[in-house]
Design a protein around this motif. Structure first.
Motif, mmCIF file in Angstrom:
data_model
loop_
_atom_site.group_PDB
_atom_site.id
_atom_site.type_symbol
_atom_site.label_atom_id
_atom_site.label_comp_id
_atom_site.label_asym_id
_atom_site.label_seq_id
_atom_site.Cartn_x
_atom_site.Cartn_y
_atom_site.Cartn_z
ATOM 1 N N LYS A 1 0.785 -1.233 -0.110
ATOM 2 C CA LYS A 1 -0.096 -0.234 0.044
ATOM 3 C C LYS A 1 0.899 1.351 -0.016
ATOM 4 O O LYS A 1 0.661 2.137 -0.528
ATOM 5 C CB LYS A 1 -0.811 0.066 1.247
ATOM 6 N N THR A 2 2.040 1.200 0.872
ATOM 7 C CA THR A 2 2.775 2.249 0.603
ATOM 8 C C THR A 2 3.433 2.676 -0.668
ATOM 9 O O THR A 2 3.576 3.648 -1.004
ATOM 10 C CB THR A 2 4.253 2.021 1.945
ATOM 11 N N TRP A 3 3.932 1.520 -1.377
ATOM 12 C CA TRP A 3 4.326 1.577 -2.632
ATOM 13 C C TRP A 3 3.373 2.311 -3.645
ATOM 14 O O TRP A 3 3.688 3.125 -4.468
ATOM 15 C CB TRP A 3 4.746 0.102 -3.046
ATOM 16 N N ARG A 4 2.013 1.773 -3.479
ATOM 17 C CA ARG A 4 1.086 2.361 -4.445
ATOM 18 C C ARG A 4 0.815 3.689 -4.207
ATOM 19 O O ARG A 4 0.337 4.592 -5.048
ATOM 20 C CB ARG A 4 -0.262 1.399 -4.202
ATOM 21 N N GLU A 5 0.662 4.146 -2.978
ATOM 22 C CA GLU A 5 0.600 5.568 -2.598
ATOM 23 C C GLU A 5 1.798 6.460 -2.728
ATOM 24 O O GLU A 5 1.619 7.488 -3.443
ATOM 25 C CB GLU A 5 0.417 5.793 -0.943
ATOM 26 N N LEU A 6 2.840 6.093 -2.942
ATOM 27 C CA LEU A 6 3.764 6.544 -3.501
ATOM 28 C C LEU A 6 3.915 7.063 -5.179
ATOM 29 O O LEU A 6 4.206 7.887 -5.460
ATOM 30 C CB LEU A 6 5.306 6.104 -3.138
ATOM 31 N N ARG A 7 3.021 6.054 -5.568
ATOM 32 C CA ARG A 7 3.063 6.111 -7.142
ATOM 33 C C ARG A 7 1.666 7.269 -7.348
ATOM 34 O O ARG A 7 1.389 7.084 -8.661
ATOM 35 C CB ARG A 7 2.869 4.928 -7.721
ATOM 36 N N GLY A 8 0.998 7.556 -6.353
ATOM 37 C CA GLY A 8 0.083 8.453 -6.477
ATOM 38 C C GLY A 8 -1.409 7.993 -6.403
ATOM 39 O O GLY A 8 -2.296 8.410 -6.644
ATOM 40 N N GLU A 9 -1.492 6.534 -5.958
ATOM 41 C CA GLU A 9 -2.630 5.838 -5.909
ATOM 42 C C GLU A 9 -3.195 5.939 -4.371
ATOM 43 O O GLU A 9 -2.654 5.306 -3.470
ATOM 44 C CB GLU A 9 -2.619 4.471 -6.398
ATOM 45 N N ALA A 10 -4.300 6.460 -4.440
ATOM 46 C CA ALA A 10 -4.630 6.509 -2.903
ATOM 47 C C ALA A 10 -5.621 5.212 -2.262
ATOM 48 O O ALA A 10 -6.297 4.788 -2.925
ATOM 49 C CB ALA A 10 -5.728 7.671 -2.605
ATOM 50 N N CYS A 11 -4.832 4.614 -1.379
ATOM 51 C CA CYS A 11 -5.349 3.073 -1.028
ATOM 52 C C CYS A 11 -5.440 3.043 0.610
ATOM 53 O O CYS A 11 -5.712 2.078 0.932
ATOM 54 C CB CYS A 11 -4.592 2.163 -1.696
ATOM 55 N N ILE A 12 -4.773 4.017 1.103
ATOM 56 C CA ILE A 12 -4.725 4.144 2.718
ATOM 57 C C ILE A 12 -5.999 4.759 3.342
ATOM 58 O O ILE A 12 -5.943 6.125 3.009
ATOM 59 C CB ILE A 12 -3.398 4.356 3.662
#
Length: 427
Positions: free
Chosen positions: A224-235
């Protein structure tokens, strides 16, 4: 990339800032706030950071810097809690939806039609400072992880005027390149060490990994942290951090306390406050630690500091049981003839009350009766002011002791009576 933007408000050097609100003479000076037993540095002003002081450093190692003007303060956690409430209240008046993340941080959920978001961020910073005296920084981005990152930049670089916004891919990639992997929210020490062993030292390096690599290396949280760094809100909806594993309550006294009974009553008050916090988070504690010390600033008198620990057979949130254990521990800490300036308790090894397996000899019926009593006390306190709250008898007597520093009659730590501390009469 501006749709669904999230803000992270972070109070700057929060504990020190709280102290400066009520003591402006501390402005511009190197100031540190110490842990509950004054053993370690837990907060520093920017001036103290320039002296090389870091968080968690034992105070005795940096005490020599007092000759260079360093000022050390004992923590006043009631003050910090009150100031945090003020900050959050101002934020709620400005933004319809906020998520309090910690005592000095809150996420803001902005509406899509906010308009000039960067300008609004600076307005938030100015408004909080004007109404509370607390300086804050704000980071704005499409994900919570990037918002935390932006807040770090807002705090670090004066050119942002307290507000940094990551609203394009160009800004996002630049921010990732400038952020060390260990500074990424959600990346712990073990994960950081693992990534550095792979020569990944920045957030950009981590974000460039393939999804399958991340899944092999880390947990779902890491992905989830990896996805958030790429601009995808998932937290989503990060209100309060996980339940506290320790709860500490302590206080400095107006004058030195030499009497065991007075010190016991103060400790009983700490036990009542901590127990109520424990019940509020639906927790049970297995251990309590009690400590007390002399005035470290009074070099004329001998210095003394001691700590003792008690363990519960069954995890509990019962004020009377916790207070009784605190008294037993205090008997091992107390020393006749010593003037105590500060004392406190820490309840630890906290677990959730839901599904906790008690011991074979646990009295379920008695436990339920005591729970009902604690619920009644908590319910009454919800509707009373601080000056007219309900306590275990020994704790109620101590409320006046701590506030005014005068002697009071001893009472048995396991007796229960409902008191109005303002009149010191039973309710």
């Amino acid at each position: 990339m501006t749709e669904g933007m999230i803000g992270l408000v972070d109070c700057n050097n929060f504990f020190v800032s709280c102290e400066r609100v009520f003591n402006p003479s501390l402005d511009g000076k190197p100031v540190v706030v110490l842990s509950n037993n004054d053993g370690c540095v837990v907060a520093m002003s920017n001036e103290a950071k320039k002296l090389g002081i870091t968080r968690g450093e034992p105070y005795f190692k940096v005490r020599y810097l007092e000759r260079d003007g360093l000022i050390a303060l004992s923590g006043n956690h009631r003050l910090y809690g009150d100031m945090s409430d003020r900050v959050m209240s101002v934020l709620r008046s400005l933004v319809p939806s906020i998520e309090v993340y910690s005592i000095d941080e809150a996420f803001l959920l902005f509406e899509p039609n906010t308009g000039d978001l960067e300008g609004f961020g600076r307005y938030i910073v100015e408004t909080v400072k004007r109404y509370t005296g607390i300086p804050v920084s704000i980071g704005m981005a499409p994900t919570r992880t990037l918002a935390k990152m932006a807040a770090r930049f807002a705090k670090k670089y004066p050119g942002y005027h307290g507000a940094c916004m990551i609203d394009t891919d160009v800004k996002r990639l630049k921010a990732l390149e400038l952020t060390e992997i260990g500074d990424v929210w959600g990346i712990g020490r073990r994960q950081s060490a693992k990534l550095k062993a792979m020569s990944i030292v920045t957030a950009a390096g981590f974000a460039s990994l393939e999804r399958e690599q991340v899944r092999r290396l880390f947990t779902v949280v890491g992905e989830k942290t990896w996805r958030e760094l790429r601009g995808e809100a998932c937290i989503e909806h990060v209100t309060v951090p996980p339940e506290r594993q320790t709860i500490t309550t302590s206080r400095s006294f107006p004058k030195d306390i030499y009497s065991f009974d007075e010190l016991r009553q103060a400790v009983a008050t700490f036990a009542a406050i901590a127990s109520r916090k424990l019940r509020k988070q639906h927790g049970l504690a297995l251990e309590i630690e009690v400590w007390a010390r002399t005035n470290r600033f009074n070099e004329k008198n001998p210095q003394y500091s001691s700590m003792a620990r008690e363990t519960f057979l069954d995890a509990t949130a019962d004020t009377m049981l916790i207070s009784a254990a605190a008294t037993r521990a205090l008997k091992r800490v107390f020393r006749a003839g010593v003037g105590f300036k500060k004392a406190g308790i820490t309840i630890s090894r906290i677990t959730s009350e839901e599904g906790f397996q008690q011991s074979l000899f646990h009295d379920v019926a008695e436990d339920e009766r005591r729970k009902r009593l604690m619920n009644v006390i908590d319910s009454l306190n919800e509707n009373l002011t601080a000056s007219a709250s309900v306590h275990v008898a020994s704790a109620a007597r101590a409320t006046s002791l701590i506030a005014e520093g005068h002697k009071s009659k001893p009472s048995h730590p396991q007796s229960v009576q409902l008191f109005n501390p303002a009149t010191m009469r039973p309710i």
